[in-house]
Scaffold this motif. Structure first.
Motif, PDB file in Angstrom:
ATOM      1  N   ARG A 187       5.130  13.005  -1.090  1.00 23.72           N
ATOM      2  CA  ARG A 187       4.632  12.447   0.341  1.00 23.72           C
ATOM      3  C   ARG A 187       4.934  12.069   2.062  1.00 23.72           C
ATOM      4  O   ARG A 187       4.750  12.927   2.630  1.00 23.72           O
ATOM      5  N   LYS A 188       5.227  10.727   1.078  1.00 23.64           N
ATOM      6  CA  LYS A 188       6.242  10.673   2.796  1.00 23.64           C
ATOM      7  C   LYS A 188       7.448  11.315   2.997  1.00 23.64           C
ATOM      8  O   LYS A 188       8.059  11.524   4.637  1.00 23.64           O
ATOM      9  N   GLU A 189       7.760  11.764   2.343  1.00 23.48           N
ATOM     10  CA  GLU A 189       9.315  12.909   2.579  1.00 23.48           C
ATOM     11  C   GLU A 189       8.887  13.399   3.060  1.00 23.48           C
ATOM     12  O   GLU A 189       9.075  14.546   4.252  1.00 23.48           O
ATOM     13  N   VAL A 190       7.573  14.497   2.904  1.00 21.84           N
ATOM     14  CA  VAL A 190       6.749  16.314   3.133  1.00 21.84           C
ATOM     15  C   VAL A 190       6.961  15.211   4.710  1.00 21.84           C
ATOM     16  O   VAL A 190       6.916  16.132   5.390  1.00 21.84           O
ATOM     17  N   LEU A 191       6.075  14.856   4.845  1.00 20.08           N
ATOM     18  CA  LEU A 191       5.177  14.738   6.135  1.00 20.08           C
ATOM     19  C   LEU A 191       6.648  13.598   6.950  1.00 20.08           C
ATOM     20  O   LEU A 191       6.520  13.999   9.237  1.00 20.08           O
ATOM     21  N   GLN A 192       8.215  12.913   6.290  1.00 23.32           N
ATOM     22  CA  GLN A 192       8.694  12.748   7.808  1.00 23.32           C
ATOM     23  C   GLN A 192       8.726  11.661   8.595  1.00 23.32           C
ATOM     24  O   GLN A 192       8.629  11.535   9.686  1.00 23.32           O
ATOM     25  N   VAL A 193       7.284  10.860   8.062  1.00 25.24           N
ATOM     26  CA  VAL A 193       7.447  10.202   8.553  1.00 25.24           C
ATOM     27  C   VAL A 193       8.066   8.092   7.753  1.00 25.24           C
ATOM     28  O   VAL A 193       9.019   8.590   7.485  1.00 25.24           O
ATOM     29  N   ASP A 194       8.581   7.442   8.535  1.00 24.45           N
ATOM     30  CA  ASP A 194       9.125   6.668   8.730  1.00 24.45           C
ATOM     31  C   ASP A 194       8.294   5.870   7.641  1.00 24.45           C
ATOM     32  O   ASP A 194       8.923   4.512   7.063  1.00 24.45           O
ATOM     33  N   ALA A 195       7.212   5.550   7.551  1.00 26.35           N
ATOM     34  CA  ALA A 195       6.135   4.696   6.777  1.00 26.35           C
ATOM     35  C   ALA A 195       5.271   5.317   6.679  1.00 26.35           C
ATOM     36  O   ALA A 195       4.447   6.380   7.603  1.00 26.35           O
ATOM     37  N   LEU A 196       5.264   5.561   5.105  1.00 31.97           N
ATOM     38  CA  LEU A 196       3.787   5.809   4.965  1.00 31.97           C
ATOM     39  C   LEU A 196       2.324   5.295   5.715  1.00 31.97           C
ATOM     40  O   LEU A 196       2.287   3.510   4.286  1.00 31.97           O
ATOM     41  N   LYS A 197       1.796   5.585   6.196  1.00 27.28           N
ATOM     42  CA  LYS A 197       0.479   4.946   5.953  1.00 27.28           C
ATOM     43  C   LYS A 197      -0.571   5.092   5.044  1.00 27.28           C
ATOM     44  O   LYS A 197      -1.036   6.167   5.120  1.00 27.28           O
ATOM     45  N   PRO A 198      -1.972   4.591   5.124  1.00 30.06           N
ATOM     46  CA  PRO A 198      -3.337   4.665   4.258  1.00 30.06           C
ATOM     47  C   PRO A 198      -4.059   5.960   5.537  1.00 30.06           C
ATOM     48  O   PRO A 198      -4.838   6.286   3.844  1.00 30.06           O
ATOM     49  N   TRP A 199      -3.742   5.913   6.506  1.00 30.34           N
ATOM     50  CA  TRP A 199      -4.250   6.934   7.103  1.00 30.34           C
ATOM     51  C   TRP A 199      -3.509   7.837   6.709  1.00 30.34           C
ATOM     52  O   TRP A 199      -3.908   9.333   7.497  1.00 30.34           O
ATOM     53  N   ASP A 200      -3.169   8.656   6.743  1.00 29.40           N
ATOM     54  CA  ASP A 200      -2.028   9.772   5.742  1.00 29.40           C
ATOM     55  C   ASP A 200      -1.664   9.717   4.713  1.00 29.40           C
ATOM     56  O   ASP A 200      -1.571  10.900   4.087  1.00 29.40           O
ATOM     57  N   LYS A 201      -2.596   9.287   3.591  1.00 27.48           N
ATOM     58  CA  LYS A 201      -3.334   9.564   2.509  1.00 27.48           C
ATOM     59  C   LYS A 201      -4.120  11.422   2.232  1.00 27.48           C
ATOM     60  O   LYS A 201      -3.905  11.587   1.243  1.00 27.48           O
ATOM     61  N   ALA A 202      -4.611  11.067   3.103  1.00 22.18           N
ATOM     62  CA  ALA A 202      -5.705  12.230   2.717  1.00 22.18           C
ATOM     63  C   ALA A 202      -5.640  13.245   3.527  1.00 22.18           C
ATOM     64  O   ALA A 202      -6.064  15.324   2.973  1.00 22.18           O
ATOM     65  N   VAL A 203      -4.382  13.330   4.764  1.00 22.07           N
ATOM     66  CA  VAL A 203      -4.185  15.313   5.358  1.00 22.07           C
ATOM     67  C   VAL A 203      -3.486  15.870   4.372  1.00 22.07           C
ATOM     68  O   VAL A 203      -3.198  15.116   3.415  1.00 22.07           O
ATOM     69  N   ASP A 204      -3.241  16.850   4.706  1.00 15.27           N
ATOM     70  CA  ASP A 204      -2.654  18.202   3.718  1.00 15.27           C
ATOM     71  C   ASP A 204      -1.013  17.477   4.583  1.00 15.27           C
ATOM     72  O   ASP A 204      -0.322  17.610   5.926  1.00 15.27           O
ATOM     73  N   PRO A 205       0.159  17.439   3.765  1.00 20.50           N
ATOM     74  CA  PRO A 205       1.464  17.066   3.742  1.00 20.50           C
ATOM     75  C   PRO A 205       2.612  18.072   4.491  1.00 20.50           C
ATOM     76  O   PRO A 205       3.198  17.641   5.344  1.00 20.50           O
TER      77      PRO A 205
END
Length: 575
Positions: free
Chosen positions: A265-283
Motif C-alpha cells: 500500500r505504501k509503495e502504490v500510494l507513493q508516500v514517504d510515510a504510511l499514516k493511519p489515514w492512508d489505510k482505507a483509501v483506494d491505493p
C-alpha cells in the motif's frame, strides 16, 4: 432441501395472552406459580422446562425492545428510564428465581432421563450456572449493567463538523476513503481528537467496570474475572491457554502477511510515510466505492443478494421488513455499532446499524443478516435454551454469510471492476481482523489478570500488545496519544467483556465454509443451514462438523486458511 418460514407467533400457555409487564410485582405471581409446580415424573419436568422457556422468552423480548428503543434514541430520557427500570427492578429479582429453577431441574431426580439432544447441553449449562451463582453478585450485576450503558451515552452523541456540516463519527469515517490526502488527515484527526475529548471519562468508566467485575469473580471463588468469564460464558470447548496459542499463531502467520499488505500500500500510494489515514483509501487513487445511496437502497439490494443465494434467505429479510425490524441509517443520538437482536417470543429479530454509504456498511448488513437467518431458523426450537447459541456459533452464521454472498455483489456494484475492488477490500479486511481480535483479546487477558494496574501500566501494556499484532509499516509519529487510547473505540471492552475471541474462531470457520462453497456450492450451503438449525442442541464442535468444517484455531490450521485467502486475493487481482 426447500425451507419455509412459519410466521405465526407461538401461543402462550403459561402467561395470559394479554399480559403486559409493568413492574416486578406484575410478573411476580407467574414466577411464584412456576416455582410451585410439582415435578413428580419426566413429563412434568419437561412441562416445567417449557413453561419456564415461555416466561423467560417473554421477559427477554420485553427487555430487548427496551434496549433497542434506547439505542435508537439514546438522548430520550423516558427510553433510558424504561431500560433502567428493567435492569434495576426486574433483572435482580428474576436472577434469584433462575438459580432456584436450575436447581429444581438438576435435582429433580428425572434430569438424567431427559433426551440427550438439546437437554444435555442445557443441563451442562445449568450445572455451571449453579456452581458460579452468588446472591451477593446480583446488585453488582445491576450496577455493571447500568455502567455499561454509559459507554453508548458518552460516545453516541459525539459529532464533528466537516465542511460546515455536522456528522456522526460513523459518517465522518466515510471521508477516510477520500483520494484527497489532506482531507483524510483532517477528518482522521477531527474524529480522533473528538474521541480523546472524553478519554478521561472513558478511562474512569473502565476503571469502575474492572473493579466491579473483579469483585464478581472473587465472590464466585475465582482468582480473576477472566477465569470467571470463561465459566459464565460456557466455554466448554477451549481454554485461556488455547487463546494464548491463537495469539502466537496470529503473530507468526498473519502479521507477516499484514506487513506485506501495508508495504505494498505504501509503495502504490507513493508516500514517504504510511499514516493511519492512508489505510482505507483506494491505493490506486480511484474514487470511493458507493454500494448504495440510502439505507432503504442498502436493504433492498441486500434482500436481492440473499434471494440470489437462496430464496429462503431473501424471504427471511422480507418477513422482517413486514414487521419493521430494521433501523439502519446513522444519525445523532443513536448508539454506535450494529447488532442483530433476537426477539425470543415473536421469533423475528431486529437489525440495528449506522449506515454511512461505505462498503463496510454493506458488509455489516450482510453480517447481521446472517445472524437474522440464524434467529429465524432456530425460532421454533422447543426451548429458549436450545435457541441461545454461543457466540462462536452465532458469529459463524454471520461471518459465513459475508463470504457466501460474495459472488452476488454485482447487485451493489454493476461495474465488474468495482465489484472486484469491493471483494479484494473485504478479503484484505479479513486478513486484518485476526490480528485486531488477537490485540483486543490479549489486552483483556492482561487487564483482568492484573486488575489493580495503574493507568500508566495499562497504557504501556496496550502499546506493547498493539505493536506485537500490528504492521510495522504504519507511521504513528506525533500520534502517540491517539495510538495509546485507540482501544477505547472497541465497545466490547465496555459492554460485553471477553466477547471478542469468538470473532476470530468464527472467522476461521467462515473461511472454511466458503472454501467448501467454492468447491461444492449446494452441499456447502445446505451444511451451513443445517448447522444453524441445530441452535445449541449439540456441542460446539458437533455444530462446526455439521457445517462441514473443523473447530480449530491452531497455527497449522490458521496457516492453511490464510494460504487459501491469499490465493483468493491474488486470483481477483490477476483476473
Amino acid at each position: 432441501m426447500s425451507r419455509t418460514i412459519s410466521v405465526a407467533a407461538p401461543k402462550r400457555n403459561f402467561l395470559p395472552s394479554d399480559f403486559q409487564l409493568s413492574t416486578w410485582e406484575s410478573v411476580l405471581p407467574f414466577f411464584e406459580k412456576l416455582s410451585s409446580l410439582s415435578i413428580q415424573n419426566l413429563a412434568e419436568l419437561q412441562q416445567f422446562c417449557i413453561s419456564r422457556s415461555e416466561l423467560e422468552s417473554y421477559l427477554s423480548e420485553n427487555f430487548a425492545w427496551r434496549y433497542i428503543k434506547m439505542s435508537c434514541d439514546n438522548q430520550h430520557e423516558e427510553l433510558q428510564k424504561s431500560y433502567q427500570q428493567f435492569v434495576n427492578d426486574i433483572m435482580p429479582n428474576a436472577s434469584i428465581y433462575e438459580d432456584a429453577w436450575n436447581k429444581k431441574v438438576v435435582e429433580s431426580g428425572f434430569a438424567d432421563q431427559l433426551p440427550s439432544h438439546g437437554y444435555g447441553i442445557m443441563l451442562r449449562g445449568m450445572k455451571k450456572a449453579i456452581d458460579i451463582f452468588r446472591e451477593e453478585n446480583i446488585p453488582l450485576y445491576t450496577e455493571l449493567s447500568n455502567l455499561s450503558t454509559e459507554y453508548g451515552a458518552l460516545t453516541g452523541g459525539l459529532m464533528v463538523e466537516i465542511d460546515g456540516q455536522e456528522k456522526t463519527l460513523q459518517q465522518a469515517n466515510a471521508y477516510l476513503e477520500s483520494t484527497d490526502r489532506n482531507k483524510r488527515q483532517e477528518v482522521y484527526l477531527l474524529v480522533a481528537n473528538k474521541r480523546l475529548s472524553i478519554k478521561q471519562e472513558l478511562n474512569e468508566l473502565f476503571n469502575k467496570l474492572i473493579e466491579r467485575r473483579h469483585q464478581v469473580a472473587q465472590n464466585a471463588g475465582f482468582d480473576n474475572f477472566r477465569d470467571y468469564s470463561f465459566a459464565s460464558l460456557g466455554r466448554f470447548d477451549y481454554t485461556a491457554a488455547d487463546c494464548f496459542e491463537f495469539h502466537e499463531a496470529v503473530a507468526q502467520t498473519v502479521v507477516p502477511m499484514v506487513n506485506q499488505q501495508a508495504a505494498k500500500r505504501k509503495e502504490v500510494l507513493q508516500v514517504d510515510a504510511l499514516k493511519p489515514w492512508d489505510k482505507a483509501v483506494d491505493p490506486w487513487g480511484r474514487k470511493p466505492l458507493v454500494p448504495f445511496s440510502t439505507a432503504d437502497d442498502l436493504l433492498t439490494k441486500t434482500i436481492q443478494v440473499f434471494d440470489e443465494l437462496d430464496p429462503f434467505l431473501g424471504n427471511c429479510l422480507k418477513e422482517m421488513v413486514k414487521l419493521n425490524r430494521f433501523d439502519l441509517d446513522s444519525r445523532k443520538g443513536k448508539n454506535p455499532g450494529g447488532y442483530n437482536y433476537p426477539l425470543e417470543e415473536s421469533g423475528f429479530p431486529f437489525i440495528f446499524m449506522n449506515a454511512a454509504g461505505q462498503v463496510r456498511d454493506m458488509v455489516t448488513l450482510l453480517h447481521e443478516g446472517g445472524h437474522a437467518v440464524h434467529s429465524i431458523v432456530t425460532k421454533d426450537l422447543a426451548l429458549n435454551a436450545f435457541r441461545n447459541v454461543p457466540s462462536e456459533v452465532a458469529e459463524l452464521a454471520s461471518m459465513s454469510m459475508e463470504l457466501l454472498t460474495i459472488d452476488h455483489w454485482d447487485i451493489y456494484f454493476p461495474n465488474p471492476e468495482e465489484a472486484k475492488r469491493a471483494k479484494i477490500k473485504h478479503l484484505e479486511d479479513i486478513l486484518e481482523t485476526l490480528p485486531w481480535v488477537a490485540t483486543i483479546d490479549a489486552f483483556q487477558h492482561w487487564i483482568y489478570e492484573n486488575p489493580a494496574h495503574s493507568q500508566a501500566e495499562r497504557d504501556a501494556k496496550w502499546l506493547e500488545i498493539i505493536a506485537r499484532f500490528s504492521d510495522n509499516i504504519t507511521d504513528w509519529s506525533d500520534l502517540q496519544e491517539i495510538k495509546t487510547n485507540i482501544w477505547q473505540k472497541q465497545l466490547h471492552l465496555f459492554e460485553v467483556p471477553f466477547y471478542y475471541i469468538e470473532y476470530a474462531i468464527a472467522q476461521l470457520g467462515a473461511l472454511a465454509v466458503w472454501r467448501n462453497y467454492c468447491r461444492q456450492p449446494k452441499q456447502a450451503l445446505e451444511q451451513y443451514l443445517q448447522a444453524l438449525e441445530l441452535g445449541y442442541t449439540e456441542p460446539m464442535k458437533t455444530i462446526y462438523a455439521a457445517a462441514g468444517i473443523e473447530f480449530n484455531f491452531s497455527k497449522a490450521y490458521i496457516a492453511e486458511l490464510m494460504s487459501f485467502l491469499a490465493e483468493k486475493i491474488k486470483n481477483l487481482e490477476e483476473s
